[in-house]
Design a protein around this motif. Structure first.
Motif, mmCIF file in Angstrom:
data_model
loop_
_atom_site.group_PDB
_atom_site.id
_atom_site.type_symbol
_atom_site.label_atom_id
_atom_site.label_comp_id
_atom_site.label_asym_id
_atom_site.label_seq_id
_atom_site.Cartn_x
_atom_site.Cartn_y
_atom_site.Cartn_z
ATOM 1 N N PHE A 117 0.826 -1.206 0.000
ATOM 2 C CA PHE A 117 0.000 0.000 0.000
ATOM 3 C C PHE A 117 0.866 1.265 0.000
ATOM 4 N N TYR A 118 1.888 1.276 0.854
ATOM 5 C CA TYR A 118 2.722 2.475 0.993
ATOM 6 C C TYR A 118 3.515 2.800 -0.274
ATOM 7 N N LYS A 119 3.910 1.784 -1.026
ATOM 8 C CA LYS A 119 4.744 2.047 -2.207
ATOM 9 C C LYS A 119 4.002 2.900 -3.239
ATOM 10 N N ASN A 120 2.661 2.829 -3.210
ATOM 11 C CA ASN A 120 1.854 3.647 -4.117
ATOM 12 C C ASN A 120 1.349 4.929 -3.467
ATOM 13 N N ASP A 121 1.241 4.908 -2.150
ATOM 14 C CA ASP A 121 0.639 6.035 -1.439
ATOM 15 C C ASP A 121 1.665 7.097 -1.050
ATOM 16 N N ILE A 122 2.945 6.713 -1.016
ATOM 17 C CA ILE A 122 4.004 7.642 -0.611
ATOM 18 C C ILE A 122 4.841 8.021 -1.831
ATOM 19 N N GLN A 123 4.878 9.288 -2.144
ATOM 20 C CA GLN A 123 5.659 9.773 -3.280
ATOM 21 C C GLN A 123 6.677 10.831 -2.864
ATOM 22 N N SER A 124 6.291 11.688 -1.936
ATOM 23 C CA SER A 124 7.096 12.853 -1.565
ATOM 24 C C SER A 124 7.270 12.912 -0.052
ATOM 25 N N TYR A 125 8.265 13.693 0.375
ATOM 26 C CA TYR A 125 8.460 13.926 1.811
ATOM 27 C C TYR A 125 7.210 14.536 2.440
ATOM 28 N N ARG A 126 6.394 15.196 1.605
ATOM 29 C CA ARG A 126 5.150 15.791 2.109
ATOM 30 C C ARG A 126 4.130 14.731 2.515
ATOM 31 N N ASP A 127 4.300 13.501 2.031
ATOM 32 C CA ASP A 127 3.371 12.412 2.362
ATOM 33 C C ASP A 127 3.731 11.726 3.681
ATOM 34 N N PHE A 174 12.323 -3.382 4.788
ATOM 35 C CA PHE A 174 11.086 -3.643 4.047
ATOM 36 C C PHE A 174 10.950 -2.665 2.884
ATOM 37 N N ALA A 175 11.339 -1.423 3.108
ATOM 38 C CA ALA A 175 11.227 -0.409 2.043
ATOM 39 C C ALA A 175 12.057 -0.805 0.831
ATOM 40 N N ARG A 176 13.247 -1.341 1.046
ATOM 41 C CA ARG A 176 14.088 -1.769 -0.069
ATOM 42 C C ARG A 176 13.491 -2.991 -0.773
ATOM 43 N N ALA A 177 12.923 -3.902 0.021
ATOM 44 C CA ALA A 177 12.326 -5.099 -0.575
ATOM 45 C C ALA A 177 11.096 -4.754 -1.409
ATOM 46 N N PHE A 178 10.354 -3.726 -0.989
ATOM 47 C CA PHE A 178 9.109 -3.371 -1.671
ATOM 48 C C PHE A 178 9.221 -2.088 -2.487
ATOM 49 N N ASP A 179 10.432 -1.521 -2.513
ATOM 50 C CA ASP A 179 10.696 -0.317 -3.298
ATOM 51 C C ASP A 179 9.794 0.857 -2.877
ATOM 52 N N ILE A 180 9.777 1.122 -1.570
ATOM 53 C CA ILE A 180 8.996 2.250 -1.048
ATOM 54 C C ILE A 180 9.940 3.448 -0.933
ATOM 55 N N GLN A 181 9.865 4.342 -1.922
ATOM 56 C CA GLN A 181 10.752 5.494 -1.965
ATOM 57 C C GLN A 181 9.956 6.794 -1.999
ATOM 58 N N TYR A 182 10.599 7.859 -1.562
ATOM 59 C CA TYR A 182 9.986 9.183 -1.635
ATOM 60 C C TYR A 182 11.034 10.184 -2.113
ATOM 61 N N THR A 183 10.566 11.285 -2.648
ATOM 62 C CA THR A 183 11.454 12.361 -3.081
ATOM 63 C C THR A 183 11.646 13.337 -1.935
ATOM 64 N N ASP A 184 12.896 13.544 -1.508
ATOM 65 C CA ASP A 184 13.146 14.431 -0.369
ATOM 66 C C ASP A 184 13.161 15.898 -0.802
ATOM 67 N N LYS A 185 13.488 16.785 0.117
ATOM 68 C CA LYS A 185 13.443 18.228 -0.158
ATOM 69 C C LYS A 185 14.484 18.647 -1.194
ATOM 70 N N GLU A 186 15.500 17.840 -1.391
ATOM 71 C CA GLU A 186 16.520 18.109 -2.413
ATOM 72 C C GLU A 186 16.194 17.399 -3.719
ATOM 73 N N ASN A 187 14.984 16.861 -3.800
ATOM 74 C CA ASN A 187 14.513 16.172 -4.997
ATOM 75 C C ASN A 187 15.292 14.883 -5.283
ATOM 76 N N LYS A 188 15.794 14.247 -4.189
ATOM 77 C CA LYS A 188 16.500 12.979 -4.317
ATOM 78 C C LYS A 188 15.619 11.856 -3.773
ATOM 79 N N LEU A 189 15.748 10.684 -4.393
ATOM 80 C CA LEU A 189 14.963 9.536 -3.942
ATOM 81 C C LEU A 189 15.580 8.920 -2.681
ATOM 82 N N GLN A 190 14.737 8.653 -1.698
ATOM 83 C CA GLN A 190 15.157 8.040 -0.443
ATOM 84 C C GLN A 190 14.196 6.909 -0.084
#
Length: 477
Positions: free
Chosen positions: A123-133, A240-256
């Motif tokens: 669920f989170y891998k689709n629901d989380i995109q940005s640090y704002r989420d 778990f985030a690495r296994a499921f590829d749950i990433q977000y774009t941080d304030k510097e526009n980098k994926l974390q």
């Protein structure tokens, strides 16, 4: 009189056979009944009402920390479960599988959730995109299924009720803070609401949750000296985030990758209440989770004015959970039943009491009787419930402290296990091989590495190597 005693005589003495005493209590107090579904129980109204009070008060505490409730599916596709290797290996022996939908075999079998990390990750891998989420601080109340080989009501069943919190954070520091925060919520709840003292600490790597970076626990001690894991909180890091590829774009526009936590408490806490506070007459419920806090029992109720006065008393106690037992059972039976159900206060009112303008209040926890004027009863009941809640905690704490021992070497450790009961504090080298050997030789496990450390030796209680930490050991449910 013999009939009046029948209910209690049906309970095995806890000193004679604690396991049978426990079973007798859950059945005679009508908390559960057995079912034709092997390993599963039917939770009856008296038992479910306790869970409702636990759920209500725990949920309020969660929401005070910003938690929101959600609900996830109960089925997990096998491919989804397989994504986190350590996690699936940890649960594989307990998973129940669904292989058919109606008459048709499924292309991919699904498990009935033993826990929901993988569902939340998906669920989170689709629901989380940005640090704002972030953060996501979610919890769900549900049932889970684990195919236990040996079951016991509330303590271990194939299906049980619980809550499971699942959160996602931008940083490791935030995740660790939430992990500890929720452990403290559990600890405060156990002590303030359930009147059960706990030890807070970290699980060893051997005992931690499958897939977790760190597991924290609260451990409590039952009347028979066995430990019970009463609530856990897990820091998953970004595994778990690495296994499921749950990433977000941080304030510097980098994926974390996000950092996650999980935490849970179950209906086994009803078992803990029984085993910490109960006695040979049945349940002893802390007032804050007693479905009925006050039972009014009219004496000689057929006499004029008695039932009316009982109803008047009930109305005056409307701020509490109160009932009147106006059944045609004898007063002695009613007393026995009230004690069996663990109702904190009994109010006895009869013709002579009415004439004297008084009633008798009886404490379930101590049996103490107090004669109170009718106009003082509402205030006195409130004060007495607070006193009972506090005294039950202090009694349980005194029992735990009296049954917590220190072992300086292996001979002392074994002697304590053979001759006493309870927790054993010992220094430990930190090696998993040593921990396994202790369990294999004695049946005792590391319950937790307490946050509050003591230093009473330099070497491991078992192997004699340099000590790394002080640990609580014990035999457990």
């Amino acid at each position: 009189m013999a009939k009046d005693k029948k209910l209690v005589e049906a309970i095995t003495s806890m000193d004679e056979d604690f396991a049978q005493w426990y079973t007798d209590v859950v059945l005679k107090a009508e908390l559960i009944s057995y079912t034709n579904v092997k390993g599963c129980m039917a939770i009856k109204p008296a038992g479910y009402a306790i869970w409702e009070l636990i759920q209500k008060q725990l949920d309020e505490r969660f929401k005070a920390t910003g938690v929101e409730n959600v609900y996830m599916p109960m089925f997990i596709p096998e491919g989804l479960l397989q994504k986190e290797k350590d996690h699936v290996e940890g649960f594989a022996p307990e998973v129940a599988w669904v292989t058919h939908g109606g008459l048709n075999e499924l292309q991919e079998r699904m498990c009935v959730r033993p826990t929901s990390e993988t569902l939340f990750c998906d669920f989170y891998k689709n629901d989380i995109q940005s640090y704002r989420d972030l953060p996501k601080v979610y919890n769900q109340w549900c049932s889970v299924v684990r195919w236990e080989k040996e079951t016991r009501p509330f303590l271990r069943s194939r299906e049980f009720l619980w809550q499971e919190g699942h959160t996602a954070h931008a940083t490791a520091e935030e995740a660790e803070e939430r992990t500890i925060q929720m452990l403290n919520v559990y600890a405060d709840f156990c002590e303030e609401v359930l009147a059960i003292p706990v030890i807070k600490g970290r699980k060893s790597d051997k005992e931690k949750f499958a897939g977790a970076e760190a597991t924290y626990t609260i451990e409590s001690l039952m009347h028979d000296g066995k430990a019970l894991q009463s609530g856990t909180s897990h820091n998953f890091g970004d595994g778990f985030a690495r296994a499921f590829d749950i990433q977000y774009t941080d304030k510097e526009n980098k994926l974390q990758y996000v950092h996650q936590t999980s935490w849970g408490m179950t209906t086994r806490m009803i078992g803990a209440i029984i085993m910490v506070h109960g006695d040979d007459s049945g349940l002893v419920l802390p007032p804050k989770v007693a479905p009925t806090q006050v039972m009014i029992i009219p004496i000689q109720q057929k006499k004029e004015g008695v039932l009316e006065k009982a109803a008047e008393l009930k109305e005056g106690l409307s701020n509490f959970r109160v009932k009147v037992d106006d059944s045609d059972k004898s007063p002695g039976w009613k007393f026995s039943e009230q004690e069996m159900r663990g109702i904190p206060i009994r109010v006895e009112i009869g013709p002579k009491d009415i004439e004297a303008g008084q009633a008798v209040l009886v404490r379930r926890d101590t049996g103490e009787k107090l004669v109170v004027s009718l106009d003082e009863i509402p205030v006195k009941v409130g004060e007495l419930l607070d006193t009972i809640q506090r005294d039950m905690f202090e009694k349980a704490k005194a029992h735990r402290d009296a049954n917590t021992h220190t072992a300086l070497n292996w001979e002392e450790f074994k002697e304590i296990l053979d001759t006493k009961q309870g927790f054993i504090k010992g220094m430990w080298c930190g090696e998993t091989e040593c921990e396994t050997a202790i369990k294999d030789e004695t049946g005792a496990t590391t319950r937790c590495i307490p946050f509050v450390q003591e230093q009473f030796g330099d070497v491991c209680v078992h192997c004699g190597k340099p000590a790394a930490k002080m640990v609580y050991f014990g035999r457990a449910y």
